[in-house]
Write an enzyme that holds these catalytic residues in place. Structure first.
Site, PDB file in Angstrom:
ATOM      1  N   GLU A  32      38.878  48.898  50.443  1.00  0.00           N
ATOM      2  CA  GLU A  32      40.095  48.322  50.180  1.00  0.00           C
ATOM      3  C   GLU A  32      41.365  49.434  50.002  1.00  0.00           C
ATOM      4  O   GLU A  32      41.664  48.950  48.796  1.00  0.00           O
ATOM      5  CB  GLU A  32      40.482  46.972  48.528  1.00  0.00           C
TER       6      GLU A  32
ATOM      7  N   GLU B 173      32.239  41.218  51.098  1.00  0.00           N
ATOM      8  CA  GLU B 173      32.661  40.490  49.792  1.00  0.00           C
ATOM      9  C   GLU B 173      33.333  39.347  49.805  1.00  0.00           C
ATOM     10  O   GLU B 173      34.033  38.789  50.533  1.00  0.00           O
ATOM     11  CB  GLU B 173      33.984  41.227  48.926  1.00  0.00           C
TER      12      GLU B 173
HETATM   13  O1  IFM Z   1      36.234  43.584  41.018  1.00  0.00           O
HETATM   14  C1  IFM Z   1      35.879  43.281  42.381  1.00  0.00           C
HETATM   15  C2  IFM Z   1      35.929  44.294  44.148  1.00  0.00           C
HETATM   16  O2  IFM Z   1      35.591  45.960  43.399  1.00  0.00           O
HETATM   17  C3  IFM Z   1      36.961  44.484  44.295  1.00  0.00           C
HETATM   18  N1  IFM Z   1      37.182  43.694  45.120  1.00  0.00           N
HETATM   19  C4  IFM Z   1      37.503  42.240  44.574  1.00  0.00           C
HETATM   20  C5  IFM Z   1      36.468  42.146  43.376  1.00  0.00           C
HETATM   21  C6  IFM Z   1      36.590  40.838  42.567  1.00  0.00           C
HETATM   22  O3  IFM Z   1      38.117  41.115  42.295  1.00  0.00           O
END
Ligand code: IFM
Length: 446
Positions: free
Chosen positions: A166, A352
């Site tokens: 990200e 994710e």
């Molecule tokens: O915890 C975070 C992660 O580190 C990166 N993506 C989003 C998740 C939830 O906010």
């Protein structure tokens, strides 16, 4: 009854990140990171919490792998803390750090759990931040040296490598809005940081190809499909701006070697322009094997003339929200995957997806029905995308266990495993048993 059975070899994993779970921040030669510094800054984090201990995974990782085996994961995404390898970000390396990850990786492989390794999940060595951090182009070079060392060390292993997690969040929350480390508030700086992160990604990809590493290489982006609040041309224009800023700002340089023009016009208007060379884009757009997608929710926007920079406003829907205040919108995952497949064709991993809810430990059990519903509906949409032609190769729940949720500290629980922070005891939530069944069946029936 509908059946959602995934292709053979599909990866079912969970994801974590070093600073969020490891703890042991002062052990075995690890250097300070921007998150150590930021989380120890009074007022920066909910209740002034920090990742000093987190889930103590640095000591409990064997137990955590046993949990992964029990759930039946065939993949595990985690990140390497750069400052365990190079405590100062460059220069002399720390063999104890390499050994920690070597043991972790070897153990995962011996259990047939594929390591999916993020090289940078936001914990920049503080020594590099002291020299400008991501505002300094040299950081990109040092990142690629660290990446090269990792590729060389694990050259023969069948690993899925992710350069950055990200970068939009690193750049804009860290350097633009100041709510993440290093806590800087300067929009021009955020765009520069974003560019140097892209360059770091490209240089690491170059190092990967030069080293002839066995595994695969890609990048993970946080992406949200954008919808208009109404059918007016103004709101449709707002969609374009939001999409260019949050999605295309990183996708276009990686796939097509250029920035979206509409945002560049806004940059110029606000005098945020920065210098870059066409050489940079050649590196940034070097070929990768896949794209990693972090999907949590969608965005709904409308035109807002009052907003000085972007002229857009976010609108909330009536749908259910998670503890983060994020709308639950599974169809957004489908729309996103179909769009990516059309505009940026590459194999995809959902690196994710998950939700924070207000979990209650009651009699040794966590009945997290809402999380089960969230996961079930998103997995169905992932399946629908494959059915409709998307080359989706894996799905990773965020997160394996509750952990340090950045500025929210430990107040938001994303895990399918509950962590009792006072004892470090792990308790499988009902969602972990649900996910175990999904993996056993390679999908769902509903
Ligand atoms: O915890 C975070 C992660 O580190 C990166 N993506 C989003 C998740 C939830 O906010």
């Amino acid at each position: 009854m509908a059946r959602y059975i995934f292709p053979k070899g599909f990866l079912w994993g969970t994801a974590t990140a070093s600073y969020q779970i490891e703890g042991a921040t002062n052990e075995d030669g690890r250097g300070e990171t921007i998150w150590d510094r930021f989380s120890h800054t009074p007022g920066a984090i909910y209740q002034n919490q920090n990742g000093d201990l987190a889930c103590d995974h640095y000591h409990l990782w064997r137990e955590d792998i046993k949990i992964m085996e029990f759930i039946g994961l065939n993949a595990y995404r985690f990140s390497i803390a750069w400052s365990r390898i190079f405590p100062e970000g460059k220069g002399s390396l720390n063999i104890k750090g390499i050994n920690f990850y070597k043991e972790l990786i070897d153990t995962l492989l011996s259990k047939n759990i594929k390591p999916v390794i993020t090289l940078y999940h936001w914990d920049l060595p503080q020594a590099l931040e002291d020299k400008g951090g991501w505002l300094n182009k040299d950081t990109a070079k040092y990142f690629s040296e660290y990446a090269y060392l990792m590729f060389k060390t694990f050259k023969e292993e069948d690993i899925i490598w992710i350069t950055l997690n990200e970068p939009w969040v690193s750049a804009f929350l860290g350097y633009g809005f100041g709510v993440h480390a290093p806590g800087k508030k300067d929009m021009k700086g955020a765009f520069i940081a974003g560019h140097n992160l892209l360059l770091a990604h490209g240089l690491a990809v170059q190092a990967f190809w030069e080293n002839g590493t066995k595994g695969k290489i890609g990048i993970t982006l946080n992406l949200s499909p954008v919808y208009p609040a109404s059918d007016t041309p103004e709101d449709k224009e707002a969609v374009q701006i939001q999409d260019s800023f949050t999605n295309r700002w990183f996708l276009d340089p990686i796939f097509y070697g250029k920035y979206p023009e509409d945002i560049w016009r806004i940059i110029e208007k606000n005098r945020w322009n920065f210098n870059y060379s066409s050489e940079d884009f050649k590196i940034i757009s070097l070929p990768i094997d896949f794209i990693g997608v972090n999907y949590y929710t969608r965005a709904i926007v409308k035109k807002d003339s009052e907003n000085p920079y972007w002229r857009i406003k976010h609108v909330s829907s009536e749908n259910e929200k998670t503890e983060m205040g994020w709308e639950v919108y599974p169809k957004g995952l489908y729309d996103l995957l179909i769009r990516l497949n059309r505009d940026y064709p590459k194999p995809i991993y959902i690196t994710e997806n998950g939700a924070a809810f207000n979990d209650v430990l009651d009699g040794g059990r966590v009945k997290d029905e809402k999380r089960i519903d969230y996961l079930r509906e998103h997995i169905k949409e992932a399946y629908n995308a494959i059915r409709d032609g998307v080359d989706l190769r894996g799905y990773f729940v965020w997160s394996l266990m509750d952990n340090f949720e950045w500025a929210h500290g430990y107040s938001k629980r994303f895990g399918i495993v509950y962590v009792d922070y006072s004892t470090q005891k792990r308790i499988l939530k009902d969602s972990a048993y649900f996910y175990k069944r999904v993996i056993e069946n390679n999908g769902l029936e509903d």
